[in-house]
Write an enzyme that holds these catalytic residues in place. Structure first.
Site, short mmCIF file in Angstrom:
data_model
loop_
_atom_site.label_atom_id
_atom_site.label_comp_id
_atom_site.label_asym_id
_atom_site.label_seq_id
_atom_site.Cartn_x
_atom_site.Cartn_y
_atom_site.Cartn_z
N GLY A 195 0.79 -1.22 0.00
CA GLY A 195 0.00 0.00 0.00
C GLY A 195 0.82 1.27 0.00
N ASP A 225 5.55 -6.67 14.54
CA ASP A 225 4.24 -6.04 14.66
C ASP A 225 4.38 -4.89 15.65
OD1 ASP A 225 1.65 -5.24 14.94
OD2 ASP A 225 0.84 -7.26 15.28
N TYR A 247 -9.95 8.32 16.62
CA TYR A 247 -8.98 8.34 15.52
C TYR A 247 -8.50 9.76 15.23
CZ TYR A 247 -6.91 7.70 10.90
OH TYR A 247 -6.05 7.71 9.83
#
Length: 267
Positions: A17, A63, A156
């Site tokens: 991406g 991660d 967010y």
């Protein structure tokens, strides 16, 4: 002549991406890369394709959502390379829900990955960045300026507002040492995450209608492409942006109204 030859860029979320597009833009400009992501297969694919530019590509499979991973990542980066000229904090996560339905764990997860991890990586890699008089590029979002009237985004938006504020503060703090700090706040970008959330669940007719509504919300008539955000990141890391710091550059096709299109489209 490429503008990043002889430099090394550390890019989080660099296996696919937007992160991969940024890595490709940096490699095209001659930078060596250290990519951090949680998908080993994706990292292997990225290394194979990006190495075609003739630059060195190293990878770390971690991660960053795990507590302690940012510190581990920084330690391993410094074991792989003796210089860091650019840190691109691209890895992040988003969850949209009303205030009453947003759990503390959800908020903490976004706060950790979107704010704490960039802070810790910048802190740990600062000596190397200072030595190279380098730069930090934080990938934020236009949701930092949301009013909350189009889609519930308090948690967010708070994390994206925080990364913008941290960008400005660090620019002032680190400027005297020669380290520049900037952010990019993209609008909707047609990357895999966008495809999965907005395109895949739709029928062909719904997808066409969605694209029309989205296009109507942008003066330029379309969502962004990853390469367009990547080009901005490469510019901010280059000597051409040597007098640019403390910015949160909006890349939203000319309109903050584009958020509305995500919700007017049929579901």
């Amino acid at each position: 002549m490429p503008h990043l030859v002889g430099t090394t860029a550390v890019i989080t979320g660099g296996s696919e991406g937007l992160g991969y597009a940024i890595a490709d833009a940096f490699a095209t400009e001659g930078a060596d890369l250290v990519l951090i992501a949680r998908d080993q297969d994706g990292l292997d694919r990225a290394r194979r394709t990006l190495s075609c530019h003739g630059t060195t590509v190293r990878t770390l499979c971690l991660d960053l959502a795990d507590h302690g991973a940012a510190t581990t990542a920084a330690q391993q980066v410094l074991e792989l390379t003796d210089r860091v000229d650019t840190l691109v904090n691209n890895a992040g996560t988003a969850h949209f829900s009303p205030l009453a339905q947003t759990s503390a764990d959800t908020f903490d997860t976004m706060l950790h990955l979107n704010v704490r991890v960039p802070f810790l990586l910048a802190q740990a890699l600062l000596p190397a960045l200072t030595t190279g008089r380098g730069s930090i590029v934080n990938i934020s979002s236009y949701w930092a300026d949301s009013t909350g009237t189009d889609r519930p985004s308090a948690a967010y938006s708070a994390t994206r507002g925080a990364i913008n504020a941290m960008t400005r503060a660090l620019a002032g703090e680190l400027g005297p040492s020669g380290v520049r700090v900037n952010a990019i706040a993209p609008g909707a970008v047609r990357a895999p995450a966008y495809e999965r959330e907005h395109i895949v669940p739709m029928s062909a007719e719904q997808s066409e209608e969605h694209e029309r509504h989205t296009g109507d919300a942008y003066p330029l008539g379309r969502v962004g492409a990853p390469r367009e955000v990547a080009a901005a990141a490469a510019f901010l890391a280059s000597p051409q942006a040597g007098w640019t710091t403390g910015t949160a550059q909006a890349l939203s096709g000319g309109s903050y109204r584009a958020r509305d299109a995500w919700h007017r489209a049929p579901s």
